[in-house]
Design a protein around this motif. Structure first.
Motif, PDB file in Angstrom:
ATOM      1  N   GLU A  63       0.828  -1.205   0.000  1.00 57.71           N
ATOM      2  CA  GLU A  63       0.000   0.000   0.000  1.00 57.71           C
ATOM      3  C   GLU A  63       0.863   1.256   0.000  1.00 57.71           C
ATOM      4  N   LEU A  64       1.935   1.229   0.768  1.00 55.61           N
ATOM      5  CA  LEU A  64       2.823   2.374   0.848  1.00 55.61           C
ATOM      6  C   LEU A  64       3.492   2.639  -0.499  1.00 55.61           C
ATOM      7  N   LEU A  65       3.928   1.588  -1.158  1.00 54.27           N
ATOM      8  CA  LEU A  65       4.576   1.762  -2.461  1.00 54.27           C
ATOM      9  C   LEU A  65       3.581   2.208  -3.526  1.00 54.27           C
ATOM     10  N   GLU A  66       2.349   1.670  -3.479  1.00 54.26           N
ATOM     11  CA  GLU A  66       1.340   2.109  -4.436  1.00 54.26           C
ATOM     12  C   GLU A  66       1.017   3.586  -4.233  1.00 54.26           C
ATOM     13  N   SER A  67       0.961   4.026  -2.987  1.00 51.82           N
ATOM     14  CA  SER A  67       0.718   5.441  -2.704  1.00 51.82           C
ATOM     15  C   SER A  67       1.846   6.313  -3.241  1.00 51.82           C
ATOM     16  N   ALA A  68       3.081   5.817  -3.118  1.00 55.82           N
ATOM     17  CA  ALA A  68       4.222   6.560  -3.641  1.00 55.82           C
ATOM     18  C   ALA A  68       4.127   6.692  -5.161  1.00 55.82           C
ATOM     19  N   GLU A  70       1.326   6.501  -6.987  1.00 54.16           N
ATOM     20  CA  GLU A  70       0.207   7.395  -7.281  1.00 54.16           C
ATOM     21  C   GLU A  70       0.614   8.853  -7.115  1.00 54.16           C
ATOM     22  N   GLY A  71       1.394   9.123  -6.065  1.00 46.81           N
ATOM     23  CA  GLY A  71       1.839  10.494  -5.822  1.00 46.81           C
ATOM     24  C   GLY A  71       2.747  11.003  -6.923  1.00 46.81           C
ATOM     25  N   MET A  72       3.664  10.160  -7.382  1.00 45.86           N
ATOM     26  CA  MET A  72       4.558  10.566  -8.473  1.00 45.86           C
ATOM     27  C   MET A  72       3.777  10.923  -9.722  1.00 45.86           C
ATOM     28  N   LEU A  73       2.791  10.095 -10.057  1.00 40.94           N
ATOM     29  CA  LEU A  73       2.051  10.299 -11.302  1.00 40.94           C
ATOM     30  C   LEU A  73       1.084  11.474 -11.206  1.00 40.94           C
ATOM     31  N   GLY A  75       1.383  14.068  -9.506  1.00 38.64           N
ATOM     32  CA  GLY A  75       2.133  15.313  -9.483  1.00 38.64           C
ATOM     33  C   GLY A  75       2.571  15.791 -10.853  1.00 38.64           C
ATOM     34  N   LEU A  76       2.458  14.937 -11.870  1.00 34.60           N
ATOM     35  CA  LEU A  76       2.890  15.304 -13.220  1.00 34.60           C
ATOM     36  C   LEU A  76       1.850  16.167 -13.928  1.00 34.60           C
ATOM     37  N   ASP A  77       0.626  15.657 -14.033  1.00 33.68           N
ATOM     38  CA  ASP A  77      -0.473  16.374 -14.679  1.00 33.68           C
ATOM     39  C   ASP A  77      -1.772  15.662 -14.306  1.00 33.68           C
ATOM     40  N   PRO A  78      -2.916  16.260 -14.607  1.00 36.24           N
ATOM     41  CA  PRO A  78      -4.186  15.663 -14.166  1.00 36.24           C
ATOM     42  C   PRO A  78      -4.551  14.356 -14.859  1.00 36.24           C
ATOM     43  N   HIS A  79      -3.846  13.998 -15.931  1.00 41.04           N
ATOM     44  CA  HIS A  79      -4.256  12.839 -16.729  1.00 41.04           C
ATOM     45  C   HIS A  79      -3.362  11.618 -16.546  1.00 41.04           C
ATOM     46  N   SER A  80      -2.192  11.784 -15.944  1.00 41.22           N
ATOM     47  CA  SER A  80      -1.335  10.637 -15.650  1.00 41.22           C
ATOM     48  C   SER A  80      -1.839   9.975 -14.375  1.00 41.22           C
ATOM     49  N   ASP A  81      -1.819   8.627 -14.376  1.00 40.67           N
ATOM     50  CA  ASP A  81      -2.464   7.936 -13.256  1.00 40.67           C
ATOM     51  C   ASP A  81      -1.905   6.524 -13.123  1.00 40.67           C
ATOM     52  N   TYR A  82      -2.084   5.976 -11.933  1.00 44.38           N
ATOM     53  CA  TYR A  82      -1.726   4.583 -11.656  1.00 44.38           C
ATOM     54  C   TYR A  82      -2.978   3.734 -11.780  1.00 44.38           C
ATOM     55  N   LEU A  83      -2.899   2.640 -12.529  1.00 43.69           N
ATOM     56  CA  LEU A  83      -4.063   1.805 -12.794  1.00 43.69           C
ATOM     57  C   LEU A  83      -3.952   0.484 -12.045  1.00 43.69           C
ATOM     58  N   THR A  84      -4.871   0.291 -11.112  1.00 43.88           N
ATOM     59  CA  THR A  84      -4.989  -1.009 -10.453  1.00 43.88           C
ATOM     60  C   THR A  84      -5.673  -1.973 -11.426  1.00 43.88           C
ATOM     61  N   PRO A  85      -5.715  -3.256 -11.118  1.00 40.69           N
ATOM     62  CA  PRO A  85      -6.440  -4.183 -12.010  1.00 40.69           C
ATOM     63  C   PRO A  85      -7.882  -3.753 -12.269  1.00 40.69           C
ATOM     64  N   GLU A  86      -8.561  -3.219 -11.250  1.00 44.35           N
ATOM     65  CA  GLU A  86      -9.933  -2.764 -11.424  1.00 44.35           C
ATOM     66  C   GLU A  86      -9.994  -1.553 -12.351  1.00 44.35           C
ATOM     67  N   VAL A 144     -14.462  16.140  -1.309  1.00 47.21           N
ATOM     68  CA  VAL A 144     -13.666  15.674  -2.439  1.00 47.21           C
ATOM     69  C   VAL A 144     -12.270  16.288  -2.451  1.00 47.21           C
ATOM     70  N   LYS A 145     -12.117  17.465  -1.889  1.00 43.15           N
ATOM     71  CA  LYS A 145     -10.849  18.189  -1.965  1.00 43.15           C
ATOM     72  C   LYS A 145      -9.698  17.324  -1.453  1.00 43.15           C
ATOM     73  N   GLY A 146      -8.667  17.191  -2.282  1.00 43.77           N
ATOM     74  CA  GLY A 146      -7.509  16.390  -1.922  1.00 43.77           C
ATOM     75  C   GLY A 146      -7.562  14.959  -2.409  1.00 43.77           C
ATOM     76  N   MET A 147      -8.707  14.520  -2.918  1.00 41.02           N
ATOM     77  CA  MET A 147      -8.817  13.152  -3.439  1.00 41.02           C
ATOM     78  C   MET A 147      -8.065  13.014  -4.763  1.00 41.02           C
ATOM     79  N   THR A 148      -7.672  11.791  -5.077  1.00 41.36           N
ATOM     80  CA  THR A 148      -7.214  11.473  -6.417  1.00 41.36           C
ATOM     81  C   THR A 148      -8.442  11.161  -7.281  1.00 41.36           C
TER      82      THR A 148
END
Length: 435
Positions: A63-68, A70-73, A75-86, A144-148
């Protein structure tokens, strides 16, 4: 301060360095610039280790690594994202045309709230009255403020038939608006078409899916068949179309022009640079064209509008589009995980980037409603005493003409932009006939 070493820390450092090696190998020549700074890597490792040791609760490593990540992506722009299997499965469903939810395209606003790019036609969100530009400030009782984006999507998804409440901040409204919406299976119909008046067709593209290009050609053919084999004009409605599959937008433009550049992309990686050109035929047969856009027209919609504008193939009408001029690529990390990364910008045939600028219409038409006067101020032949009767009856021909057209006429009255688009097409027909 002494840096504490541990097997866990070594594994994290190896993972980080492994990622950087992968990036270096993919961009080839940029060796020195692509290398992660050693001091920064050490600081990141130290933060991860401190969290493991000192956080008030035990934190799962994954969970900690996934959060890291998600944070990296994020921080780049609103459209870059980490995709879980779901998330990955949801993405595939949305491009195929059927998925569960409310039926809205969203993005992360720079205020920290979630902004609605556009509600999708004939979905719960559309029927509830959500609009392009609305800010979602609260989902049920959760701010919602602060959510991904992923956090917001997870809260809004649920079983069909269940409901949720969205709190909305809308420009021009003095207080927040609340919408109770019932979730449903979203089945997006990419193409809708009909005749506006004899000779003038209408095609609405609500989202660009894999078959949109072919469906667009078939819609034009159907309209021609309905009008004795020809069309005098066509309205292509891209309002509140949030985009979709890039190739589908290229296919739509290809159906409107016979040659020339449609769109090109540029990025840092060699395979992110591409050019799309027309294939030589013109299924539209050069029909007079008006394209409607607004602030909810984004991405693939802007590719179509920009190409039509640059080729002077038709008139762009409405209001300025959303301004999303970037390309996202799905990059797998393993069999179940992937990242969605912005890898390129796209440009219109003349070299314009619409990123954060949008497409400015040739003729700006704000939304409105046409108001017509009631009654007829003039006398007609039918008002004269002793006038000759019409052999088909006093109202025979008129009844037949108006039957079936009343609903279409009302739609034009309710949709001022569409009314103006039809008026423009009539003017184009007159000019062409005079040449």
């Amino acid at each position: 301060m002494k840096l504490i070493r541990s097997p866990w820390l070594s594994a994290v450092t190896a993972l980080i360095l492994g990622i950087s090696i992968g990036i270096v190998s993919s961009v080839h020549a940029e060796k020195s610039q692509s290398r992660l700074p050693v001091d920064d890597v050490r600081m990141l490792s130290q933060v991860l280790e401190r969290i493991k040791q000192a956080y008030v609760e035990d934190v799962d490593d994954s969970e900690l690594l996934e959060s890291a990540i998600e944070g990296m992506l994020s921080g780049l722009d609103p459209h870059s994202d980490y995709l879980t299997p779901e998330d990955f499965a949801d993405l595939r469903e949305s491009t195929s045309g059927e998925f569960g939810g409310l039926g809205i395209e969203i993005t992360l606003d720079d205020t920290g709230f979630v902004r609605i790019v556009a509600p999708i036609d004939d979905t719960p969100a559309y029927r509830a009255g959500l609009q392009s530009g609305d800010l979602i400030t609260q989902i049920n009782d959760t701010p919602v403020k602060g959510m991904t984006i992923n956090d917001a999507v997870t809260l809004m998804r649920g079983k069909p038939g269940t409901s949720l409440t969205l709190t909305i901040a809308r420009e021009g409204e003095n207080k927040p608006l609340e919408f109770e919406i019932t979730r449903d299976i979203i089945q997006v119909t990419s193409i809708r078409s009909r005749m506006l008046e004899p000779g003038f067709g209408y095609v609405r593209i609500s989202q660009f899916q894999e078959r949109t290009g072919q469906d667009f050609i078939e819609a034009m053919e159907s309209l021609r068949d309905e009008n004795d084999g020809s069309l005098d004009g066509l309205v292509l409605d891209l309002r509140n179309n949030p985009g979709g599959v890039l190739q589908a937008s290229v296919d739509v433009v290809d159906a409107l022009i016979s040659d020339g550049l449609i769109v090109y992309t540029e990025g840092r990686l060699p395979n992110s640079a591409s050019r799309f050109t027309a294939h030589g035929d013109d299924p539209s047969d050069g029909v007079n064209l008006v394209v409607l856009i607004n602030g909810g027209s984004a991405s693939a919609s802007e590719i179509v509008a920009g190409a039509v504008q640059d080729h002077q193939r038709g008139v762009i009408m409405g209001t300025r589009s959303f301004g999303k001029g970037s390309v996202q690529t799905i990059l797998p990390l393993d069999q179940e995980h992937a990242i969605k990364l912005t890898t390129a910008r796209y440009f219109t045939p003349s070299g314009r980037s619409i990123q954060a600028q949008g497409i400015v219409p040739d003729i700006e038409v704000r939304p409105g409603k046409l108001t017509q006067e009631n009654g007829n101020p003039y006398y007609t032949e039918a008002d004269l005493a002793g006038h000759l009767a019409n052999p088909e009856g006093e109202n025979g021909s008129r009844d037949r003409a108006e039957k079936g057209e009343e609903s279409q006429e009302q739609q034009l009255i309710d949709d001022y932009q569409l009314y103006q688009a039809l008026t423009m097409l009539k003017g184009m027909r007159i000019l062409n006939a005079a040449r």
